[in-house]
Design a protein around this motif. Sequence first.
Motif, PDB file in Angstrom:
ATOM      1  N   ALA A  23       0.833  -1.208   0.000  1.00 21.17           N
ATOM      2  CA  ALA A  23       0.000   0.000   0.000  1.00 21.17           C
ATOM      3  C   ALA A  23       0.869   1.260   0.000  1.00 21.17           C
ATOM      4  CB  ALA A  23      -0.923   0.000   1.217  1.00 21.17           C
ATOM      5  N   ALA A  24       1.944   1.256   0.756  1.00 26.15           N
ATOM      6  CA  ALA A  24       2.823   2.422   0.806  1.00 26.15           C
ATOM      7  C   ALA A  24       3.505   2.647  -0.540  1.00 26.15           C
ATOM      8  CB  ALA A  24       3.867   2.242   1.908  1.00 26.15           C
ATOM      9  N   THR A  25       3.958   1.586  -1.172  1.00 25.49           N
ATOM     10  CA  THR A  25       4.605   1.706  -2.475  1.00 25.49           C
ATOM     11  C   THR A  25       3.624   2.213  -3.519  1.00 25.49           C
ATOM     12  OG1 THR A  25       6.056  -0.116  -1.908  1.00 25.49           O
ATOM     13  CG2 THR A  25       5.910   0.449  -4.213  1.00 25.49           C
ATOM     14  N   TRP A  26       2.405   1.709  -3.506  1.00 25.61           N
ATOM     15  CA  TRP A  26       1.386   2.143  -4.451  1.00 25.61           C
ATOM     16  C   TRP A  26       1.132   3.633  -4.310  1.00 25.61           C
ATOM     17  CZ3 TRP A  26      -3.615   4.111  -4.087  1.00 25.61           C
ATOM     18  CH2 TRP A  26      -4.358   4.059  -5.235  1.00 25.61           C
ATOM     19  N   ALA A  67       6.502   9.248 -15.430  1.00 31.34           N
ATOM     20  CA  ALA A  67       5.297   9.410 -14.611  1.00 31.34           C
ATOM     21  C   ALA A  67       4.285   8.307 -14.904  1.00 31.34           C
ATOM     22  CB  ALA A  67       4.671  10.779 -14.869  1.00 31.34           C
ATOM     23  N   PHE A  68       4.020   8.068 -16.174  1.00 35.65           N
ATOM     24  CA  PHE A  68       3.059   7.028 -16.513  1.00 35.65           C
ATOM     25  C   PHE A  68       3.588   5.632 -16.153  1.00 35.65           C
ATOM     26  CE2 PHE A  68       1.389  10.276 -19.569  1.00 35.65           C
ATOM     27  CZ  PHE A  68       0.211  10.473 -18.878  1.00 35.65           C
ATOM     28  N   GLY A  69       4.894   5.471 -16.225  1.00 34.05           N
ATOM     29  CA  GLY A  69       5.481   4.207 -15.773  1.00 34.05           C
ATOM     30  C   GLY A  69       5.270   3.998 -14.289  1.00 34.05           C
ATOM     31  N   CYS A  70       5.458   5.062 -13.501  1.00 30.70           N
ATOM     32  CA  CYS A  70       5.239   4.959 -12.068  1.00 30.70           C
ATOM     33  C   CYS A  70       3.773   4.702 -11.749  1.00 30.70           C
ATOM     34  CB  CYS A  70       5.704   6.244 -11.368  1.00 30.70           C
ATOM     35  SG  CYS A  70       7.474   6.458 -11.316  1.00 30.70           S
ATOM     36  N   ILE A  71       2.885   5.370 -12.470  1.00 29.91           N
ATOM     37  CA  ILE A  71       1.458   5.165 -12.216  1.00 29.91           C
ATOM     38  C   ILE A  71       1.048   3.758 -12.622  1.00 29.91           C
ATOM     39  CG2 ILE A  71      -0.850   5.889 -12.943  1.00 29.91           C
ATOM     40  CD1 ILE A  71       0.241   8.750 -13.045  1.00 29.91           C
ATOM     41  N   SER A  72       1.572   3.259 -13.715  1.00 27.08           N
ATOM     42  CA  SER A  72       1.189   1.917 -14.142  1.00 27.08           C
ATOM     43  C   SER A  72       1.793   0.845 -13.238  1.00 27.08           C
ATOM     44  CB  SER A  72       1.588   1.670 -15.592  1.00 27.08           C
ATOM     45  OG  SER A  72       2.990   1.606 -15.704  1.00 27.08           O
ATOM     46  N   LYS A  73       2.966   1.123 -12.639  1.00 19.96           N
ATOM     47  CA  LYS A  73       3.551   0.182 -11.672  1.00 19.96           C
ATOM     48  C   LYS A  73       2.679   0.088 -10.439  1.00 19.96           C
ATOM     49  CE  LYS A  73       7.638  -1.374 -12.889  1.00 19.96           C
ATOM     50  NZ  LYS A  73       7.976  -2.746 -12.979  1.00 19.96           N
ATOM     51  N   ALA A  74       2.024   1.214 -10.083  1.00 17.75           N
ATOM     52  CA  ALA A  74       1.177   1.219  -8.892  1.00 17.75           C
ATOM     53  C   ALA A  74      -0.112   0.554  -9.228  1.00 17.75           C
ATOM     54  CB  ALA A  74       0.906   2.646  -8.454  1.00 17.75           C
TER      55      ALA A  74
END
Length: 74
Positions: A23-26, A67-74
Motif C-alpha cells: 500500500a505504501a509503495t502504491w 510518470a506514466f510508468g510509475c502510475i502503471s507500476k502502482a
Amino acid sequence: MFELLLVICTVMFLGGFIKLAWAATWGLFKILGVLLSVIAFPIIFIGVLVVGLGTYLLFPVLLLIAAFGCISKA
C-alpha cells in the motif's frame, strides 16, 4: 504446539507487513507520477509556444514516460 502457534503468528505478521509495504509503495508511485506530470505538462506547453517542437520536447516527454510508468507500476 507452541511452535505451530509461533509459525502461524509469524506468517500473519509477515502478511500484514507485506500488505502495508504494498500500500505504501502504491501511494508513493501515484504521488511521484502526479508530480512528474505536473512538472512535465507546463514545460511541454511553454516549449511548444515559445521554442517549437524539437529537442526541447525530449525532457518533458521523458518525464511523462517516467510518470506514466510509475502510475502503471502502482
